[in-house]
Scaffold this active site. Structure first.
Site, mmCIF file in Angstrom:
data_model
loop_
_atom_site.group_PDB
_atom_site.id
_atom_site.type_symbol
_atom_site.label_atom_id
_atom_site.label_comp_id
_atom_site.label_asym_id
_atom_site.label_seq_id
_atom_site.Cartn_x
_atom_site.Cartn_y
_atom_site.Cartn_z
ATOM 1 N N GLY A 90 35.482 46.199 40.255
ATOM 2 C CA GLY A 90 34.159 46.106 40.918
ATOM 3 C C GLY A 90 34.549 44.874 41.601
ATOM 4 O O GLY A 90 35.426 44.155 41.740
ATOM 5 N N GLY A 92 34.388 41.355 42.054
ATOM 6 C CA GLY A 92 34.332 40.438 40.858
ATOM 7 C C GLY A 92 34.245 38.947 41.619
ATOM 8 O O GLY A 92 33.991 38.044 40.944
ATOM 9 N N ARG A 93 34.368 38.797 42.866
ATOM 10 C CA ARG A 93 34.307 37.671 43.509
ATOM 11 C C ARG A 93 33.732 38.107 44.736
ATOM 12 O O ARG A 93 33.493 37.017 45.715
ATOM 13 C CB ARG A 93 35.505 37.038 43.427
ATOM 14 C CG ARG A 93 36.513 37.788 44.077
ATOM 15 C CD ARG A 93 37.589 36.761 44.309
ATOM 16 N NE ARG A 93 38.916 37.603 44.730
ATOM 17 C CZ ARG A 93 39.899 36.812 45.038
ATOM 18 N NH1 ARG A 93 39.960 35.766 45.192
ATOM 19 N NH2 ARG A 93 41.072 37.707 45.357
ATOM 20 N N ASP A 125 37.026 33.839 37.686
ATOM 21 C CA ASP A 125 36.003 32.721 37.849
ATOM 22 C C ASP A 125 35.095 33.087 39.177
ATOM 23 O O ASP A 125 34.183 32.388 39.454
ATOM 24 C CB ASP A 125 36.708 31.332 38.116
ATOM 25 C CG ASP A 125 37.779 31.496 39.429
ATOM 26 O OD1 ASP A 125 37.837 32.603 40.003
ATOM 27 O OD2 ASP A 125 38.445 30.487 39.481
ATOM 28 N N ARG A 176 33.542 38.128 55.540
ATOM 29 C CA ARG A 176 34.165 39.366 55.942
ATOM 30 C C ARG A 176 33.119 40.462 56.452
ATOM 31 O O ARG A 176 31.993 40.492 55.760
ATOM 32 C CB ARG A 176 34.893 40.088 54.680
ATOM 33 C CG ARG A 176 35.754 41.172 55.025
ATOM 34 C CD ARG A 176 36.935 41.495 53.912
ATOM 35 N NE ARG A 176 36.498 41.938 52.509
ATOM 36 C CZ ARG A 176 37.111 42.321 51.625
ATOM 37 N NH1 ARG A 176 38.441 42.117 51.541
ATOM 38 N NH2 ARG A 176 36.485 42.824 50.346
ATOM 39 N N ASP A 254 41.924 50.723 44.797
ATOM 40 C CA ASP A 254 40.890 49.950 44.956
ATOM 41 C C ASP A 254 40.984 49.100 46.281
ATOM 42 O O ASP A 254 40.181 48.456 46.646
ATOM 43 C CB ASP A 254 40.545 49.098 43.852
ATOM 44 C CG ASP A 254 41.658 48.147 43.339
ATOM 45 O OD1 ASP A 254 42.817 48.795 42.915
ATOM 46 O OD2 ASP A 254 41.713 46.899 43.281
ATOM 47 N N ASN A 255 42.223 49.002 46.886
ATOM 48 C CA ASN A 255 42.408 48.227 48.069
ATOM 49 C C ASN A 255 42.529 49.271 49.214
ATOM 50 O O ASN A 255 43.001 48.689 50.106
ATOM 51 C CB ASN A 255 43.726 47.497 47.922
ATOM 52 C CG ASN A 255 43.495 46.169 46.930
ATOM 53 O OD1 ASN A 255 42.200 45.810 46.796
ATOM 54 N ND2 ASN A 255 44.269 45.471 46.340
ATOM 55 N N ASP A 264 41.624 44.060 52.007
ATOM 56 C CA ASP A 264 42.161 43.181 50.939
ATOM 57 C C ASP A 264 43.468 42.612 51.185
ATOM 58 O O ASP A 264 44.563 43.001 50.739
ATOM 59 C CB ASP A 264 42.058 43.988 49.742
ATOM 60 C CG ASP A 264 40.508 43.781 48.961
ATOM 61 O OD1 ASP A 264 39.557 43.309 49.675
ATOM 62 O OD2 ASP A 264 40.300 44.256 47.987
HETATM 63 P P1 AMP Z 1 42.577 42.240 44.210
HETATM 64 O O1 AMP Z 1 43.927 42.129 43.520
HETATM 65 O O2 AMP Z 1 42.273 40.714 45.049
HETATM 66 O O3 AMP Z 1 42.178 43.412 45.030
HETATM 67 O O4 AMP Z 1 41.528 42.173 42.986
HETATM 68 C C1 AMP Z 1 41.458 43.058 41.941
HETATM 69 C C2 AMP Z 1 40.201 42.942 41.291
HETATM 70 O O5 AMP Z 1 40.078 41.826 40.585
HETATM 71 C C3 AMP Z 1 38.722 42.936 42.143
HETATM 72 O O6 AMP Z 1 37.813 43.855 41.394
HETATM 73 C C4 AMP Z 1 38.459 41.737 42.268
HETATM 74 O O7 AMP Z 1 36.950 41.665 42.641
HETATM 75 C C5 AMP Z 1 38.826 41.204 40.736
HETATM 76 N N1 AMP Z 1 39.328 39.511 40.766
HETATM 77 C C6 AMP Z 1 40.539 39.180 41.768
HETATM 78 N N2 AMP Z 1 39.963 37.536 41.398
HETATM 79 C C7 AMP Z 1 39.073 37.377 40.982
HETATM 80 C C8 AMP Z 1 38.471 36.221 40.558
HETATM 81 N N3 AMP Z 1 38.809 35.027 40.996
HETATM 82 N N4 AMP Z 1 37.299 36.442 39.996
HETATM 83 C C9 AMP Z 1 36.728 37.338 39.764
HETATM 84 N N5 AMP Z 1 37.047 38.744 40.003
HETATM 85 C C10 AMP Z 1 38.336 38.557 40.632
HETATM 86 MG MG MG Z 2 40.954 44.273 46.184
#
Ligand code: AMP
Ligand code: MG
Length: 490
Positions: A90, A92-93, A125, A176, A254-255, A264
């Site tokens: 989801g 997350g940030r 975070d 974005r 998810d990307n 992403d």
């Molecule tokens: P990503 O690898 O950037 O596509 O992230 C994978 C998942 O981890 C996604 O659901 C992001 O929202 C979550 N995520 C990545 N970095 C953070 C962060 N610093 N805080 C909270 N969620 C994160």
């Molecule tokens: Mg992602």
């Protein structure tokens, strides 16, 4: 007040059932400042020309003054990460500020990446670091400049608030923009929970919102046609990435965008020297997302989406769409390589000519982008025109042998040399975002000098232009950058 207040916020994603998202406001950063502003995307949204210097802009992005009409939320999704099923991810940030509709009835989602924790932050975070926001900002605009579907970047704000990664870094928020941020993994989440009604609601939402040309089809055919189009767009995107030497780095489901946009940007990389086995992501120990794996991973991801759509898309139709993937990828690749070689007609020998050219680049450790650019100016009648090629390809004998075949092939072309050169220079970019160039902009920005971001952006938004005075941005990594590594940390 901020320039966002004047926009027409429609927020269609917020109208979906509560199970699709969490309503959550951004958590402001202390003492924010503007790092980057992209007037191209400002225009796209219909923001006024002075929006980039509007005193209310930073506060609006920081979430202290939410635009009237915005309904911020974090979307839920799941995904296969490095092949492993992760039942819940989801935003997350990232916080979806909302969706705006322009006067010409185009809709754009505006998302704040790094805007603080949400229900989906797990143990993290909710923040993004300045480094990763600059990488995404420059890469997405470079991708768009290359004519490849991508999310866009409107702005970055920064703050001196510390964020802990491998080292302490400073926080930032990227604004974005995309037609939608729905991912393959959004469908996978509902399907994995057995929520067939939600899968259908989401499919209908995406079709209405992003594939409206399919709406006239009868119910029974519409979903199958839509899935086939998602598969086709994905296959074409993989070919486009390959043709410009782009490696995404984290091709988790998810990307992967449901509209076939690049989304992403993390540990991505454009190839310097041509190496199909290149792994751009330092965290990808097994090389699952190595450059040459991308087309196969795209298909694997389409398979996962197809499984998630089990109750919506007829199985035989889904299998047909998947069977079509390879043909679409190969046809697109052939077409793109032909254009890169300046061939306006098709000849059965073209595939071998292209393969051997790539082999030449690989064997001689030549720079992928610059070699194609040098070839664009090649003229058999002008001996000096091969100097630039020789500078890139150090095996003169192998180059001459290939060149002789290329000369023969060009003789059968109806285009004049001038026409071919013009077409090739508009096909083979002079500039791609090299890691060292991004890193240089980051190092400057971390010292509070944001000029380099603007400079690199202004070149990459038009990567086929010459940009006299900026030749250095097309160079191979300097000594300080040869050991540069990028990882999932962002
Ligand atoms: P990503 O690898 O950037 O596509 O992230 C994978 C998942 O981890 C996604 O659901 C992001 O929202 C979550 N995520 C990545 N970095 C953070 C962060 N610093 N805080 C909270 N969620 C994160
Ligand atoms: Mg992602």
């Amino acid at each position: 007040m901020s320039p966002f207040d004047a926009l027409r916020w429609v927020n269609s994603y917020a109208r979906l059932p509560e199970s699709f998202h969490q309503r959550v406001a951004p958590t402001p950063l202390p003492d924010p400042y503007l790092v980057a502003w992209n007037p191209d995307v400002g225009d796209l949204l219909g923001l006024p020309a002075g929006a980039g210097t509007d005193p209310g802009l930073v506060a609006a992005i920081n979430g202290t003054a939410l635009p009237a009409g915005a309904e911020p939320l974090a979307a839920i999704y799941a995904g296969h990460q490095f092949g492993t099923w992760v039942p819940q991810l989801g935003d997350g940030r990232a916080i979806l500020l909302g969706e705006v509709e322009t006067p010409s009835h185009v809709r754009w989602e505006v998302q704040l990446k790094g805007a603080g924790p949400t229900r989906f932050s797990r143990m993290s975070d909710g923040r993004a670091v300045l480094r990763s926001t600059i990488r995404e900002y420059l890469a997405s605009e470079a991708m768009h400049g290359l004519g490849i579907p991508s999310t866009r970047a409107l702005a970055i704000i920064g703050s001196d608030a510390p964020v802990q990664r491998e080292r302490t870094e400073s926080a930032a928020v990227l604004v974005r923009v995309a037609p939608t941020h729905v991912r393959f993994g959004t469908f996978e989440l509902f399907a994995s929970r057995g929520l067939a009604a939600e899968v259908r609601i989401l499919a209908d939402y995406v079709i209405e919102h992003d594939y409206p040309h399919l709406l006239p089809l009868p119910e029974g055919e519409r979903h199958a046609a839509w899935y086939a189009e998602v598969v086709a767009r994905t296959a074409r995107l993989m070919a486009q990435w390959t043709a410009v030497g782009f490696a995404h780095g984290v091709m988790n489901t998810d990307n992967f965008s449901i509209t076939g946009h690049t989304i992403d940007y993390g540990p991505y990389g454009w190839l310097d020297r041509y190496d199909p086995a290149h792994i751009c992501n330092h965290s990808d120990h097994a090389g699952r997302y190595a450059f040459r794996q991308q087309p196969a991973v795209g298909l694997w991801n389409c398979n996962r989406l197809g499984e998630a759509l089990h109750g919506v898309v007829d199985e035989a139709a889904a299998l047909d769409a998947l069977r079509g993937y390879r043909g679409i990828f190969e046809a697109t690749m052939t077409e793109l390589l032909r254009a890169k070689l300046g061939l306006s007609t098709a000849d059965p020998s073209d595939a071998e000519l292209a393969t051997d050219w790539l082999g030449l680049l690989h064997d001689s450790g030549a720079d992928y982008t610059r070699s194609f650019r040098a070839l664009s100016r090649y003229d058999a009648a002008l001996p000096t025109s091969s100097d630039a090629l020789r500078a890139e390809i150090n095996d003169g004998q192998a180059l001459d042998a290939w060149r002789a075949r290329y000369d023969t092939r060009l003789d059968s072309e109806p285009q004049s040399t001038a026409e071919r050169t013009r077409q090739m220079l508009a096909t083979n970019p002079k500039f791609v975002l090299r890691n060292w160039v991004a890193q240089d902009a980051i190092v400057n920005a971390e010292a509070r000098n944001f000029d380099r971001i603007r400079e690199v952006w202004s070149v990459l938004r038009k990567p086929f232009d010459e940009h006299p005075g900026f030749e250095h941005l097309a160079e191979s990594p300097p000594a300080w950058a040869t050991g540069l590594e990028v990882s999932c940390s962002s």
